[in-house]
Motif scaffolding. Structure first.
Motif, PDB file in Angstrom:
ATOM      1  N   UNK A 241       5.535   7.197   6.945  1.00  0.00           N
ATOM      2  CA  UNK A 241       5.474   8.595   6.484  1.00  0.00           C
ATOM      3  C   UNK A 241       4.111   9.235   6.720  1.00  0.00           C
ATOM      4  N   UNK A 242       3.677   9.236   7.971  1.00  0.00           N
ATOM      5  CA  UNK A 242       2.371   9.821   8.294  1.00  0.00           C
ATOM      6  C   UNK A 242       2.356  10.234   9.759  1.00  0.00           C
ATOM      7  N   UNK A 243       1.682  11.342  10.079  1.00  0.00           N
ATOM      8  CA  UNK A 243       1.518  11.731  11.482  1.00  0.00           C
ATOM      9  C   UNK A 243       0.531  10.794  12.159  1.00  0.00           C
ATOM     10  N   UNK A 244       0.492  10.817  13.470  1.00  0.00           N
ATOM     11  CA  UNK A 244      -0.378   9.902  14.210  1.00  0.00           C
ATOM     12  C   UNK A 244      -1.845  10.047  13.831  1.00  0.00           C
ATOM     13  N   UNK A 245      -2.296  11.282  13.581  1.00  0.00           N
ATOM     14  CA  UNK A 245      -3.722  11.484  13.304  1.00  0.00           C
ATOM     15  C   UNK A 245      -4.140  10.997  11.919  1.00  0.00           C
ATOM     16  N   UNK A 246      -3.180  10.655  11.076  1.00  0.00           N
ATOM     17  CA  UNK A 246      -3.509  10.156   9.740  1.00  0.00           C
ATOM     18  C   UNK A 246      -2.895   8.784   9.480  1.00  0.00           C
ATOM     19  N   UNK A 247      -2.257   8.232  10.510  1.00  0.00           N
ATOM     20  CA  UNK A 247      -1.508   6.992  10.326  1.00  0.00           C
ATOM     21  C   UNK A 247      -2.406   5.820   9.954  1.00  0.00           C
ATOM     22  N   UNK A 248      -3.490   5.615  10.700  1.00  0.00           N
ATOM     23  CA  UNK A 248      -4.323   4.437  10.454  1.00  0.00           C
ATOM     24  C   UNK A 248      -4.933   4.462   9.057  1.00  0.00           C
ATOM     25  N   UNK A 249      -5.351   5.637   8.603  1.00  0.00           N
ATOM     26  CA  UNK A 249      -5.916   5.743   7.256  1.00  0.00           C
ATOM     27  C   UNK A 249      -4.895   5.340   6.208  1.00  0.00           C
ATOM     28  N   UNK A 250      -3.663   5.824   6.370  1.00  0.00           N
ATOM     29  CA  UNK A 250      -2.620   5.474   5.407  1.00  0.00           C
ATOM     30  C   UNK A 250      -2.308   3.980   5.450  1.00  0.00           C
ATOM     31  N   UNK A 251      -2.279   3.415   6.648  1.00  0.00           N
ATOM     32  CA  UNK A 251      -2.010   1.983   6.773  1.00  0.00           C
ATOM     33  C   UNK A 251      -3.113   1.163   6.111  1.00  0.00           C
ATOM     34  N   UNK A 252      -4.362   1.547   6.331  1.00  0.00           N
ATOM     35  CA  UNK A 252      -5.488   0.830   5.722  1.00  0.00           C
ATOM     36  C   UNK A 252      -5.439   0.902   4.204  1.00  0.00           C
ATOM     37  N   UNK A 253      -5.007   2.042   3.681  1.00  0.00           N
ATOM     38  CA  UNK A 253      -4.912   2.198   2.234  1.00  0.00           C
ATOM     39  C   UNK A 253      -3.746   1.429   1.637  1.00  0.00           C
ATOM     40  N   UNK A 254      -2.889   0.890   2.509  1.00  0.00           N
ATOM     41  CA  UNK A 254      -1.751   0.087   2.050  1.00  0.00           C
ATOM     42  C   UNK A 254      -1.803  -1.323   2.628  1.00  0.00           C
TER      43      UNK A 254
END
Length: 271
Positions: A86-99
């Motif tokens: 549930x994240x666009x490409x430009x915010x994907x890595x940040x969301x993954x790192x936070x999870x």
């Protein structure tokens, strides 16, 4: 990536964007600050920030950096072919790192958000054709990537044999014993602990290498190759599920069935 920066005489802080946080917002150009450490692990960098603030005598933050960013409880939608985030490409890595540490089930097994998995997903994800704010990867491709990470090539196996040849030449197998090797292992573990506390990368590498040598010899003295031990351990853990708790992977425990009496009734039920 999280950067631990130091403005001499002023403060120590953490940011994901040095130019924005340090230069544009605080007004310090390159050369007026230094990067003390960096990591993709928000928990590590948060602890390190507090540690260095104390060491340099600066004011200690009331809340750790990782406490400022609550995990988003990301839900991954897994189909037979893909895993969608549930994240666009430009915010994907940040969301993954936070999870980081999150597990999810797919048709190709259970995947875990580790640093390497996150890097791979961030590089290979595509924007969903149905929603620009969602992105996805193909499960089989991720599965193949995970396989390549765990397969040992011939070089390390050759290295283990070289260790055994060296130990044989030195008489460790003929004149040594497993108890001495075990004590040596504890000694090297102590050196590793000291190296970790000092954050000395060279000594960390040396201590881990020494421990591998000792374990190789200890295994051989008990009539087994260390490669067999590693393979056996991996076969046990490869399909294990669980979650990260306080920096430690805690495996899921199997559900235990409640025993029944001979007539099939629950033992706590009155007849």
């Amino acid at each position: 990536m999280y950067y631990l920066y130091h403005i001499p005489g002023k403060k120590i802080g953490v940011t994901r964007n040095l130019n924005n946080r340090v230069t544009l917002i605080q007004g310090y150009k390159e050369g007026e600050y230094e990067v003390l450490d960096s990591s993709t692990d928000i928990d590590y960098i948060s602890e390190r920030e507090i540690e260095l603030q104390k060491s340099f005598g600066y004011k200690i933050d009331r809340r750790k950096y990782n406490q400022l960013y609550k995990k988003s409880n990301m839900k991954i939608n897994a189909t037979e072919q893909t895993s969608t985030f549930p994240a666009p490409l430009n915010n994907l890595k940040t969301m993954l790192l936070n999870n980081k540490g999150l597990n999810w089930q797919t048709s190709h097994g259970v995947f875990t958000l580790s640093n390497k998995t996150i890097d791979w997903i961030a590089k290979n994800a595509k924007t969903s054709m149905y929603n620009d704010n969602r992105s996805y990867v193909y499960n089989k491709a991720l599965f193949e990537f995970n396989k390549t990470k765990t397969i040992c090539n011939k070089k390390p196996l050759k290295m283990f044999q070289q260790i055994r040849d060296w130990a044989e030449e030195k008489g460790i197998y003929k004149k040594g014993n497993v108890h001495v090797q075990y004590m040596k292992l504890q000694e090297e573990a102590g050196e590793l602990a000291e190296a970790l506390l000092k954050d000395n990368q060279e000594e960390i590498i040396d201590a881990i290498g020494d421990m591998v040598v000792v374990l190789t010899n200890l295994a051989n003295q008990k009539g087994v190759h260390i490669e067999t031990c590693i393979s056996s351990a991996y076969n046990v853990i490869k399909n294990r599920t669980g979650k990260m708790v306080n920096g430690t992977f805690v495996k899921d425990e199997p559900i235990k069935e409640t025993p029944m009496t001979q007539n099939g009734a629950h033992p706590l039920m009155k007849l």
